[in-house]
Design a protein around this motif. Sequence first.
Motif, short mmCIF file in Angstrom:
data_model
loop_
_atom_site.label_atom_id
_atom_site.label_comp_id
_atom_site.label_asym_id
_atom_site.label_seq_id
_atom_site.Cartn_x
_atom_site.Cartn_y
_atom_site.Cartn_z
N VAL A 212 104.37 29.01 -31.31
CA VAL A 212 103.02 29.52 -31.08
C VAL A 212 101.94 28.52 -31.49
O VAL A 212 100.76 28.72 -31.21
N ASP A 213 102.35 27.47 -32.19
CA ASP A 213 101.40 26.44 -32.59
C ASP A 213 102.08 25.08 -32.42
O ASP A 213 102.98 24.73 -33.17
N ARG A 214 101.63 24.33 -31.41
CA ARG A 214 102.29 23.06 -31.10
C ARG A 214 102.14 22.04 -32.20
O ARG A 214 102.99 21.17 -32.39
N LYS A 215 101.04 22.10 -32.93
CA LYS A 215 100.80 21.12 -33.99
C LYS A 215 101.72 21.36 -35.18
O LYS A 215 102.33 20.42 -35.71
N THR A 216 101.83 22.59 -35.62
CA THR A 216 102.64 22.89 -36.81
C THR A 216 104.07 23.28 -36.45
O THR A 216 104.92 23.42 -37.34
N LYS A 217 104.32 23.49 -35.14
CA LYS A 217 105.63 23.95 -34.66
C LYS A 217 105.97 25.35 -35.18
O LYS A 217 107.14 25.74 -35.23
N GLU A 220 106.72 32.39 -33.39
CA GLU A 220 106.33 33.78 -33.51
C GLU A 220 107.17 34.48 -34.56
O GLU A 220 108.29 34.05 -34.86
#
Length: 315
Positions: A212-217, A220
Amino acid sequence: MEVKKAEHFSASSISAYERCQKLYDYEYNQRYRPINISTSLKTGLMMHDAQEMYLRGFNQLAVLDSIAQEVRDNAWDKDPLLLPKLRSYIKGYYNRWEREDKEAFGTKRYEVMEIEEDFRFNALGPGTDSPAFVGRVDGVLRDVIDDSILLMEHKNVSSKDWQDPTSISWQSLPMNNQVTIYAEYLKRKYDLPVYLWYDVVITSPNTKPKIVDRKTKARESIEAFEERLTDSYLENGVDNYIRRKIPVLENSHKYRMMEIVEIAEEASRMIHPKRNTQACKSFGGCPFFQSCLGTEKVEESSKFQIVESLYKEQG
């Protein structure tokens, strides 16, 4: 040294012998089994129990509670995705079949004859010195209108190949060891035409929580993952839950049963089991590979245990 011999044959032992004589020897003569079992097998065992409870008339909540407790009792809840997936499959199963089955059973079209019943028979009849076959049927129903017997078998698979009725998965069922042995038992017991009623659930072993967050990986939550998967199984019931009624044709059944009896007789006479090196990588790899190589002794390995019961068939 002459090997010990298994006293009975099951569909799984026949399949093991066909795959590799050495594998058969380890599993059915010496009774070794891996201590750790795969996630796919855990899923199959739990879904099998859920489908059995469904056939016995338990409601969805009771089944969900029972399966959750069983997973915890086995300490399988260390896998955080196992229970969420099981709950999704079970909810989808009830949504797909409960109303339809209530109508069929409510009109007395089907009569339940056996659920999870063990059986044993000798190839040439009671008291004969011929191979003995054993197994456990998932469910046996009588079709009152057609006056026939339905062999209900639960199958939990990950391959979408089963969604295609012309696929080799469906076409090969007349040669399936379990179908053949179980149908033979039912033909002898009821003396009626036998139909296979295959009850297939397509599972999703590789599905994971979305990123759900590409930066932090970040992915969900488990709760959001379960809700999403459940919605998918509720919405796509026709694709993920499949039943087909297939006649067990007399000529093809007799021919396959004759082959199975010959395989059992050959296994009974086996003295020095041969390794089939072409099968080492089949089905995800053989657990006894290192033992066959000679780099470990199966009797000294911590990976295996000797089991009491050999013949609990699994779907």
